[in-house]
Design a protein around this motif. Structure first.
Motif, mmCIF file in Angstrom:
data_model
loop_
_atom_site.group_PDB
_atom_site.id
_atom_site.type_symbol
_atom_site.label_atom_id
_atom_site.label_comp_id
_atom_site.label_asym_id
_atom_site.label_seq_id
_atom_site.Cartn_x
_atom_site.Cartn_y
_atom_site.Cartn_z
ATOM 1 N N LEU A 265 -78.595 -33.579 -50.924
ATOM 2 C CA LEU A 265 -77.570 -34.299 -51.720
ATOM 3 C C LEU A 265 -78.320 -35.760 -52.325
ATOM 4 N N LEU A 266 -79.294 -36.117 -51.523
ATOM 5 C CA LEU A 266 -79.940 -37.196 -52.068
ATOM 6 C C LEU A 266 -80.943 -36.877 -53.275
ATOM 7 N N ASN A 267 -81.472 -35.632 -53.125
ATOM 8 C CA ASN A 267 -82.383 -35.132 -54.251
ATOM 9 C C ASN A 267 -81.449 -34.870 -55.327
ATOM 10 N N LEU A 268 -80.292 -34.335 -55.183
ATOM 11 C CA LEU A 268 -79.211 -34.121 -56.341
ATOM 12 C C LEU A 268 -78.963 -35.703 -56.998
ATOM 13 N N ALA A 269 -78.539 -36.666 -56.007
ATOM 14 C CA ALA A 269 -78.118 -38.046 -56.641
ATOM 15 C C ALA A 269 -79.329 -38.542 -57.395
ATOM 16 N N GLU A 270 -80.632 -38.320 -56.623
ATOM 17 C CA GLU A 270 -81.937 -38.819 -57.530
ATOM 18 C C GLU A 270 -82.026 -38.119 -58.834
ATOM 19 N N ASN A 271 -81.654 -36.820 -58.945
ATOM 20 C CA ASN A 271 -81.945 -36.379 -60.345
ATOM 21 C C ASN A 271 -80.888 -36.822 -61.273
ATOM 22 N N LEU A 272 -79.590 -37.327 -60.801
ATOM 23 C CA LEU A 272 -78.708 -37.823 -61.895
ATOM 24 C C LEU A 272 -79.321 -39.166 -62.117
ATOM 25 N N VAL A 273 -79.798 -40.137 -61.179
ATOM 26 C CA VAL A 273 -80.495 -41.287 -61.706
ATOM 27 C C VAL A 273 -81.397 -41.180 -62.757
ATOM 28 N N LYS A 274 -82.294 -40.205 -62.446
ATOM 29 C CA LYS A 274 -83.366 -39.872 -63.376
ATOM 30 C C LYS A 274 -82.788 -39.369 -64.707
ATOM 31 N N LYS A 275 -81.711 -38.764 -64.863
ATOM 32 C CA LYS A 275 -81.105 -38.228 -65.874
ATOM 33 C C LYS A 275 -80.506 -39.262 -66.586
ATOM 34 N N TYR A 276 -79.597 -40.392 -66.099
ATOM 35 C CA TYR A 276 -79.227 -41.619 -66.721
ATOM 36 C C TYR A 276 -80.351 -42.592 -67.077
ATOM 37 N N ALA A 277 -81.380 -42.759 -66.307
ATOM 38 C CA ALA A 277 -82.586 -43.245 -66.979
ATOM 39 C C ALA A 277 -83.072 -42.899 -68.052
ATOM 40 N N SER A 278 -83.058 -41.478 -68.253
ATOM 41 C CA SER A 278 -83.625 -40.984 -69.646
ATOM 42 C C SER A 278 -82.919 -40.880 -70.589
#
Length: 379
Positions: A265-278
């Motif tokens: 779940l942390l990896n899923l959340a991190e991927n969302l953060v990266k998506k928003y950042a890009s």
């Protein structure tokens, strides 16, 4: 004795069930905290921190931020938890159960308490607990996840609020169609079927519910009706090209408790953060999408209406956004129409792929202070 370093998570709030519907925003907050920990010795479940009694009797340093707490009977944490109380929201739904003499003693002992919102600050101060408005840890995500502006692309709509009036109503034990709403749906759909069909095929329009959790209605018409409700409202302010080419995301997801770990779940959340950042633009009614965007420098429009900002709204827990809304450029949604008091947003007749603006800066001192406190605490 050397203290361990831990990361607080909110995984087991429904133990014993195969699946549970969770808000990934809980884990976005943990991703923010993880930036300040050079190594993680172990995870501590927020809802079970009172049961933390390590065999080696080594205390653990824990940044305690987030929404507190569903299992109020498990508050406060054990004496082996050495907390940094920051970015905390005490829910009015649980305040009486959390602010017992023992709970108040714990908060005073570890004060001043950094509060995610002004409601929590005022609540704690009324109980004699030193407190201050710290804002949210997700504002610090720029420490690790910022990207170059030139590389940004794509638009994300993340649980943007819109109304979904019910097509069917109960009458004398029977489910009857609302003729006026059904007629409006059919007429508008006949004129805009191409765009609505594109949106209706996206998983988001099957899943989204304006009052939280996932939509469990399996009716074939349902995604088309929700896509119609969204498109009819949002096409008044956003260009068709932008709407049809955007990515649509909900923060609610079904979690298989037997198969998914905290790391998953942390990896899923991190991927969302990266998506928003890009992304070059994010439109949302979720603070744990909007605040991370501020932190990483992504232009963000926060969609608000009475359901979101009111203390009695179904979209919001009372008091949860006090102080945080001031950080955003806000577009107000009322009865299917948009308006804004923000001078920048008011200047755009239509928001399209070429729309450029910068976020407000009011959040930056809070992000800096949060980062400094976490770094000092984890040294």
């Amino acid at each position: 004795m050397t203290e361990k370093k831990g990361l607080m998570t909110q995984f087991p709030c429904a133990r014993g069930r195969a699946f549970v519907c969770k808000n990934i925003g809980d884990y976005v907050q943990a991703v923010a905290t993880r930036q300040f920990i050079d190594h993680i010795d172990e995870y501590v479940e927020q809802e079970e921190a009172d049961k933390y009694f390590p065999e080696d009797k080594r205390p653990i340093r824990l940044v305690m931020n987030g929404w507190f707490q569903w299992r109020a009977e498990n508050w406060p944490p054990s004496d082996f938890v050495k907390p940094l109380l920051i970015s905390m929201h005490i829910s009015p739904l649980k305040a009486e159960q959390l602010l017992t003499p023992k709970g108040i003693e714990f908060l005073k002992k570890n004060s001043p308490v950094g509060c995610r919102d002004l409601y929590t600050k005022d609540l704690l101060e009324k109980h004699g607990i030193p407190a201050y408005f710290s804002a949210c840890m997700t504002l610090t995500l720029g420490k690790k996840y910022s990207v170059d502006d030139a590389s940004r692309k794509g638009v994300c709509f993340v649980d943007p609020y819109f109304e979904i009036p019910e097509l069917f109503e109960e009458s004398n034990g029977k489910k009857l169609v609302n003729e006026d709403r059904f007629s409006d749906f059919i007429v508008y759909y006949s004129r805009h079927s191409e765009a609505i069909n594109v949106l209706a095929k996206l998983p988001f329009f099957k899943q989204y519910s304006p009052t939280g959790f996932l939509d469990r209605d399996e009716s074939v018409y349902r995604p088309y009706y929700k896509a119609y409700c969204f498109y009819k409202a949002y096409s008044k302010k956003f260009s068709e090209d932008l709407l049809l080419n955007a990515e649509y995301i909900t923060h609610w997801l079904d979690v298989d408790m037997a198969k998914n770990t905290n790391d998953d779940l942390l990896n899923l959340a991190e991927n969302l953060v990266k998506k928003y950042a890009s992304s070059k633009l994010v439109v949302t009614s979720r603070i744990h999408a909007g605040l991370p965007c501020l932190g990483v420098g992504t232009p963000v429009i926060f969609i608000a209406d009475e359901q979101i900002t009111s203390e009695n709204g179904t979209f919001n827990v009372p008091g949860r956004l006090g102080g945080l809304l001031d950080f955003f450029r806000i577009m107000n949604f009322d009865k299917g129409k948009f308006s804004s008091d923000d001078e920048v947003l008011k200047s755009f007749e239509t928001i399209n792929d070429n729309t450029i603006f910068q976020n407000k800066d009011k959040w930056k001192p809070y992000a800096k202070a949060l980062g400094q406190k976490c770094e000092e605490f984890m040294k």
